[in-house]
Design an enzyme around this catalytic site. Sequence first.
Site, mmCIF file in Angstrom:
data_model
loop_
_atom_site.group_PDB
_atom_site.id
_atom_site.type_symbol
_atom_site.label_atom_id
_atom_site.label_comp_id
_atom_site.label_asym_id
_atom_site.label_seq_id
_atom_site.Cartn_x
_atom_site.Cartn_y
_atom_site.Cartn_z
ATOM 1 N N ASP A 126 45.356 47.644 37.964
ATOM 2 C CA ASP A 126 44.620 46.427 38.252
ATOM 3 C C ASP A 126 45.431 45.620 39.274
ATOM 4 O O ASP A 126 46.631 45.426 39.106
ATOM 5 C CB ASP A 126 44.438 45.631 36.960
ATOM 6 C CG ASP A 126 43.474 44.472 37.136
ATOM 7 O OD1 ASP A 126 42.374 44.557 36.584
ATOM 8 O OD2 ASP A 126 43.818 43.497 37.825
ATOM 9 N N ILE A 127 44.764 45.170 40.338
ATOM 10 C CA ILE A 127 45.453 44.327 41.331
ATOM 11 C C ILE A 127 45.677 42.953 40.719
ATOM 12 O O ILE A 127 44.732 42.294 40.271
ATOM 13 C CB ILE A 127 44.629 44.217 42.626
ATOM 14 C CG1 ILE A 127 44.441 45.601 43.245
ATOM 15 C CG2 ILE A 127 45.317 43.277 43.621
ATOM 16 C CD1 ILE A 127 43.526 45.620 44.463
ATOM 17 N N GLU B 224 38.470 45.052 40.633
ATOM 18 C CA GLU B 224 39.784 45.383 41.198
ATOM 19 C C GLU B 224 40.531 46.386 40.316
ATOM 20 O O GLU B 224 41.750 46.529 40.421
ATOM 21 C CB GLU B 224 40.613 44.109 41.362
ATOM 22 C CG GLU B 224 41.030 43.418 40.077
ATOM 23 C CD GLU B 224 40.002 42.462 39.501
ATOM 24 O OE1 GLU B 224 40.389 41.615 38.683
ATOM 25 O OE2 GLU B 224 38.804 42.566 39.869
#
Length: 231
Positions: free
Chosen positions: A107-108, A150
Amino acid sequence: MHLRDQRMEERERALVDQVRLQTIDLEKAHKRLEAYSHSLEKKVEERTRELELLLEILREEKQKLKKMAATDPLTGLLNRRAFYDEYKLLMQKRPVNKKTDSLIMLDIDSFKSINDRYGHLAGDHVLIEFSKLLKATFYEHDIYARFGGEEFIVVCINLDLTANPAPLRRFLKIIENHPIHFDGQTINITTSAGATLIDHLDINLDKAIKAADQLLYKAKKNGRNQALISS
């Protein structure tokens, strides 16, 4: 008698002329038939080529549509549904004794703030660059997908990250030290990850995804920019 012979000769000549004319007509008809047959063969060949070309175009379009249905349009990675299909297909092709795979959820970090600060176009660019770095860091035969928003998922084929976490640690460092440039702006990002082995004795991807996702959640809760790997 002479007159009779003369008449007979005239009738024979007329009959011969009639036969000759009919023969000429038959020859002309035969030539027309040959010409028509040749023309018909050419038309059939041309039509066959047209149909073959059309079929090839249809096959190509079908492949394009199939790829579009399986691909995330922004990043070019597999979408969620295609990810499951791809891994199931891989499992069917592999020997039972050669199944040591790791699953990573990534996950960003703070992606919403990136969109809020730099705009959604910048956010899209970040997702694209992140995807490129992801594929460049791991291996070509691995399975990559954008799982949503994301969040990304990777299955590392024939790799036990619990025994060898270096590739995942290296990726986090690459992301941290790789500023992304967009529209004259420099965007620095980090990522968090959770990874686990896939249990092939009870092959259920959802179990592995849930386990990796829980580790990802803990990594983000612990301060982000880190990877937790199940032992």
